[in-house]
Design a protein around this motif. Structure first.
Motif, PDB file in Angstrom:
ATOM      1  N   ASP A  72       0.586  -1.183  -0.223  1.00  0.00           N
ATOM      2  CA  ASP A  72      -0.168   0.043   0.032  1.00  0.00           C
ATOM      3  C   ASP A  72       0.776   1.211  -0.074  1.00  0.00           C
ATOM      4  OD1 ASP A  72      -3.032   0.882   0.848  1.00  0.00           O
ATOM      5  OD2 ASP A  72      -1.452   2.331   1.793  1.00  0.00           O
ATOM      6  N   GLU A  73       1.892   1.118   0.757  1.00  0.00           N
ATOM      7  CA  GLU A  73       2.764   2.222   0.859  1.00  0.00           C
ATOM      8  C   GLU A  73       3.494   2.561  -0.385  1.00  0.00           C
ATOM      9  OE1 GLU A  73       3.200   4.712   3.208  1.00  0.00           O
ATOM     10  OE2 GLU A  73       1.625   3.703   4.506  1.00  0.00           O
ATOM     11  N   ALA A  74       3.778   1.478  -1.066  1.00  0.00           N
ATOM     12  CA  ALA A  74       4.635   1.949  -2.369  1.00  0.00           C
ATOM     13  C   ALA A  74       3.707   2.576  -3.561  1.00  0.00           C
ATOM     14  CB  ALA A  74       5.111   0.519  -2.758  1.00  0.00           C
ATOM     15  N   VAL A  75       2.473   2.023  -3.468  1.00  0.00           N
ATOM     16  CA  VAL A  75       1.686   2.448  -4.445  1.00  0.00           C
ATOM     17  C   VAL A  75       1.421   4.049  -4.208  1.00  0.00           C
ATOM     18  CG1 VAL A  75      -0.756   2.254  -5.442  1.00  0.00           C
ATOM     19  CG2 VAL A  75       0.696   0.226  -4.879  1.00  0.00           C
ATOM     20  N   TYR A  76       0.816   4.014  -2.978  1.00  0.00           N
ATOM     21  CA  TYR A  76       0.624   5.311  -2.655  1.00  0.00           C
ATOM     22  C   TYR A  76       1.704   6.415  -2.612  1.00  0.00           C
ATOM     23  CZ  TYR A  76      -1.057   9.329   0.442  1.00  0.00           C
ATOM     24  OH  TYR A  76      -1.285  10.714   0.969  1.00  0.00           O
ATOM     25  N   ASN A 106       4.675   6.427  -4.744  1.00  0.00           N
ATOM     26  CA  ASN A 106       4.899   6.517  -5.984  1.00  0.00           C
ATOM     27  C   ASN A 106       3.657   7.479  -6.801  1.00  0.00           C
ATOM     28  OD1 ASN A 106       7.289   4.956  -7.403  1.00  0.00           O
ATOM     29  ND2 ASN A 106       6.609   3.911  -5.572  1.00  0.00           N
ATOM     30  N   GLY A 107       2.723   7.174  -6.584  1.00  0.00           N
ATOM     31  CA  GLY A 107       1.262   8.148  -7.116  1.00  0.00           C
ATOM     32  C   GLY A 107       1.380   9.466  -6.588  1.00  0.00           C
ATOM     33  N   LEU A 108       1.621   9.774  -5.423  1.00  0.00           N
ATOM     34  CA  LEU A 108       1.654  11.105  -4.826  1.00  0.00           C
ATOM     35  C   LEU A 108       2.994  11.645  -5.244  1.00  0.00           C
ATOM     36  CD1 LEU A 108      -0.064  12.914  -2.886  1.00  0.00           C
ATOM     37  CD2 LEU A 108       1.532  11.924  -1.105  1.00  0.00           C
ATOM     38  N   SER A 109       4.091  11.194  -5.300  1.00  0.00           N
ATOM     39  CA  SER A 109       5.109  11.848  -5.984  1.00  0.00           C
ATOM     40  C   SER A 109       5.130  12.006  -7.479  1.00  0.00           C
ATOM     41  CB  SER A 109       6.561  10.773  -5.843  1.00  0.00           C
ATOM     42  OG  SER A 109       6.705  10.529  -4.433  1.00  0.00           O
ATOM     43  N   PHE A 110       4.314  11.278  -8.130  1.00  0.00           N
ATOM     44  CA  PHE A 110       4.220  11.556  -9.621  1.00  0.00           C
ATOM     45  C   PHE A 110       3.138  12.819  -9.605  1.00  0.00           C
ATOM     46  CE2 PHE A 110       1.508  10.873 -13.293  1.00  0.00           C
ATOM     47  CZ  PHE A 110       2.471  10.950 -14.260  1.00  0.00           C
ATOM     48  N   LEU A 111       2.220  12.536  -8.995  1.00  0.00           N
ATOM     49  CA  LEU A 111       1.251  13.965  -9.091  1.00  0.00           C
ATOM     50  C   LEU A 111       1.847  15.387  -8.509  1.00  0.00           C
ATOM     51  CD1 LEU A 111      -2.111  12.171  -7.584  1.00  0.00           C
ATOM     52  CD2 LEU A 111      -1.475  13.002 -10.003  1.00  0.00           C
ATOM     53  N   LEU A 112       2.725  15.206  -7.528  1.00  0.00           N
ATOM     54  CA  LEU A 112       3.537  16.388  -7.178  1.00  0.00           C
ATOM     55  C   LEU A 112       4.334  17.051  -8.509  1.00  0.00           C
ATOM     56  CD1 LEU A 112       4.316  15.552  -3.410  1.00  0.00           C
ATOM     57  CD2 LEU A 112       2.908  17.381  -3.950  1.00  0.00           C
ATOM     58  N   GLN A 156       9.270   8.970  -4.166  1.00  0.00           N
ATOM     59  CA  GLN A 156       9.832   7.681  -4.943  1.00  0.00           C
ATOM     60  C   GLN A 156       9.201   7.813  -6.385  1.00  0.00           C
ATOM     61  OE1 GLN A 156       8.584   4.068  -3.153  1.00  0.00           O
ATOM     62  NE2 GLN A 156       7.465   5.405  -1.605  1.00  0.00           N
ATOM     63  N   LEU A 157       9.959   7.352  -7.544  1.00  0.00           N
ATOM     64  CA  LEU A 157       9.412   7.576  -8.708  1.00  0.00           C
ATOM     65  C   LEU A 157      10.028   6.196  -9.213  1.00  0.00           C
ATOM     66  CD1 LEU A 157       9.916  10.994 -10.067  1.00  0.00           C
ATOM     67  CD2 LEU A 157       7.373   9.763  -9.244  1.00  0.00           C
ATOM     68  N   LYS A 158       9.354   5.007  -9.003  1.00  0.00           N
ATOM     69  CA  LYS A 158       9.981   3.679  -9.430  1.00  0.00           C
ATOM     70  C   LYS A 158       9.049   3.251 -10.739  1.00  0.00           C
ATOM     71  CE  LYS A 158      11.320   2.252  -4.926  1.00  0.00           C
ATOM     72  NZ  LYS A 158      11.313   1.342  -3.702  1.00  0.00           N
ATOM     73  N   LEU A 159       9.827   3.013 -11.810  1.00  0.00           N
ATOM     74  CA  LEU A 159       9.202   2.683 -12.944  1.00  0.00           C
ATOM     75  C   LEU A 159       8.426   1.291 -12.921  1.00  0.00           C
ATOM     76  CD1 LEU A 159      11.480   3.905 -15.929  1.00  0.00           C
ATOM     77  CD2 LEU A 159       9.345   4.901 -15.111  1.00  0.00           C
ATOM     78  N   SER A 160       9.065   0.295 -12.062  1.00  0.00           N
ATOM     79  CA  SER A 160       8.300  -0.957 -11.763  1.00  0.00           C
ATOM     80  C   SER A 160       6.954  -0.890 -11.061  1.00  0.00           C
ATOM     81  CB  SER A 160       9.120  -1.726 -10.783  1.00  0.00           C
ATOM     82  OG  SER A 160       9.383  -0.972  -9.713  1.00  0.00           O
ATOM     83  N   ILE A 161       6.778   0.125 -10.444  1.00  0.00           N
ATOM     84  CA  ILE A 161       5.285   0.447  -9.992  1.00  0.00           C
ATOM     85  C   ILE A 161       4.497   1.443 -10.827  1.00  0.00           C
ATOM     86  CG2 ILE A 161       3.958   1.394  -8.134  1.00  0.00           C
ATOM     87  CD1 ILE A 161       6.319   0.382  -6.115  1.00  0.00           C
ATOM     88  N   LEU A 162       5.022   2.611 -11.241  1.00  0.00           N
ATOM     89  CA  LEU A 162       4.530   3.514 -12.040  1.00  0.00           C
ATOM     90  C   LEU A 162       4.068   2.941 -13.449  1.00  0.00           C
ATOM     91  CD1 LEU A 162       6.233   6.856 -11.162  1.00  0.00           C
ATOM     92  CD2 LEU A 162       4.040   6.163 -10.395  1.00  0.00           C
TER      93      LEU A 162
END
Length: 490
Positions: free
Chosen positions: A77-81, A83-89, A220-226
């Motif tokens: 949950d933390e990794a998904v949240y 990465n998504g939040l960092s991308f939006l920022l 965090q901006l990990k392509l493996s998740i994003l």
């Protein structure tokens, strides 16, 4: 708690915050329509129409992606949240910087050369709303409905207070004390811009209240998740953008498509935008249901009786939606006073827009097929087809019927999307919706509406008596065929 009861209770909480808060905000419509003329209010309608499109793009479907990927065992949950939040920022900082750099050319293009600040304020509003979308989604996923509702309510109250300060207190205070400190705060030339400024300040306060949701979240901006999230979520952007075309395109292009001069077109846009507000109860109901329904659909999907539950949810949704339709249309003589007299020329569009929003809610229910079967790309094509239909019908009907044509285009689009989505759902995720009952309740509501019109125009009945009898008859039928059997089984 029984999952269906949990859905109903959380819909009630989200609905209470949305309906109560937005109803209080809705009370600002009389303030706007009695303070500004139709042309000035047309500016507000136009900007908020643009805002709808950008709001979808700037969130990048991360809300739905978060709900889906936090359920997958290979992701935390933390990794998904995070990465998504960092991308939006990152994306929204770039967006605000771009608008800041190009604000004057953009203002010139939109024919507001004297108010480039409108665009910068709106860019900041959109960025703040996009960045806070994921924290709100996390609150929904964790069933923290009361915290979600409390922050939403705080934002609404701050918005209302600032509107009253800028549009009521400041003008009166400046008239009484022209040399006071208010002269440093208030500038009459800003005009409707104070509506935007109030929204911006309230959005900043919302961000502050959500700061606990940002703490301890590493950038965090990990392509493996994003990467996988993007493949799932980007079709949701297309779906959302197409949805905004269906919902907002009319107000965005009326200024261009109406066959009058610019001032008259803005006046017509202002009338249509104000009358659109009278369908707000249905919009709030759909919004509250969407807040509670999306996490419910995902969390309930693995149960053996999931499809039966989805069918019941659809049935009760339509029953409640038709009640709202009748409440507004049968008592339109009361609701019309929420807008100024100049704006009441457009009341004919209210029943059409209510039905359109009801169809939108039905489509939200039906959308479970592509979300749970991971066919978001196919769902995007449905939305795109609806958007193309909306554009075509608006271009065709606005020159013929003005803003009434826009209302009919909205209804036609959502009805089309309901039909196509139901057909595709039968193939990819079949749910036995009780079409007979749903059709009967819609037919009953429409019959009561047209009967009420006949009694008022043909037989000159009192509108309060006729409306109350119609509403009571609908409630009696629902009680007899829905509530009574439930009580007997219990």
């Amino acid at each position: 708690m029984n999952p269906l009861r949990q859905l109903i209770s959380q819909t009630a909480i989200y609905g209470l915050s949305s309906i109560l808060g937005r109803f209080l905000n809705y009370l600002l419509v009389p303030l706007y329509t009695y303070t500004f003329n139709a042309s000035e209010y047309g500016v507000v309608s136009e900007f908020y129409a643009y805002a709808g499109f950008f709001a979808v793009v700037l969130v990048f479907g991360q809300e739905t992606g978060f709900f889906r990927f936090r359920q997958k065992p290979e992701y935390t949950d933390e990794a998904v949240y995070g990465n998504g939040l960092s991308f939006l920022l990152l994306v929204n900082l770039l967006f605000v910087g771009t608008v800041f750099y190009w604000q004057q050319p953009l203002a010139d293009a939109l024919r507001y050369p004297n108010h480039p600040e409108y665009l910068l304020w709106f860019a900041c509003i959109l960025a703040l709303d996009a960045v806070t979308a994921l924290p709100f989604a996390r609150l929904r996923a964790e069933n923290k409905a009361w915290r979600f509702a409390g922050i939403r309510m705080a934002e609404i109250f701050i918005t209302i207070g600032l509107n009253l300060f800028f549009l009521v207190l400041c003008p009166k205070g400046l008239a009484l004390w022209p040399d006071s400190a208010l002269a440093e705060i208030y500038n009459p030339n800003v005009g409707v811009g104070y509506i935007f400024l109030s929204n911006l300040l309230a959005s900043i306060c919302k961000l502050v209240l959500l700061l606990p949701e940002f703490r301890a979240v590493p950038v965090q901006l990990k392509l493996s998740i994003l990467g996988p999230m993007a493949r799932y979520s980007l079709p949701m952007v297309v779906i959302g953008f197409a949805g905004m075309v269906n919902e907002m395109l009319d107000r965005a292009i009326l200024k261009i498509m109406l066959p009058y001069d610019l001032a008259t077109n803005l006046k017509m846009l202002g009338i249509y935008g104000a009358c659109y507000k009278l369908s707000i109860l249905m919009s709030l109901f759909v919004q509250a249901f969407r807040y509670a329904g999306e996490p419910f659909f995902f969390s309930y999907a693995g149960r053996a009786d999931a499809k039966h539950a989805y069918a019941l949810v659809m049935q009760y949704f339509v029953i409640a939606g038709m009640f709202i339709f009748l409440l507004v249309t049968l008592y339109i003589d009361l609701f019309k006073y929420f807008i100024g007299a100049e704006f009441r020329a457009g009341l004919a569009v209210v029943p059409i827009l209510l039905l359109a929003n009801l169809c939108l809610g039905i489509y939200v229910n039906l959308s479970v097929w592509y979300k749970l079967s991971d066919r978001t790309g196919l769902g995007a094509w449905v939305s795109v087809a609806g958007a193309v239909l909306t554009l075509a019908l608006n271009v065709w009907w606005i020159p013929l019927w003005g803003y009434v044509g826009s209302a009919w285009a909205t209804l036609a689009c959502y009805a089309f999307m309901v039909c196509v989505s139901w057909l595709l759902g039968r193939r990819y995720y079949p749910v036995d919706y009780p079409l007979g009952k749903i059709g009967c309740y819609i037919a009953l509501g429409l019959t009561l509406y047209f009967t009420n019109n006949l009694l008022l125009t043909g037989f000159h009945w009192n509108s309060w008596l006729s409306g109350t009898l119609g509403l009571l008859l609908y409630v009696a039928v629902v009680g007899l065929f829905e509530i009574r059997p439930l009580l007997k089984r219990r």
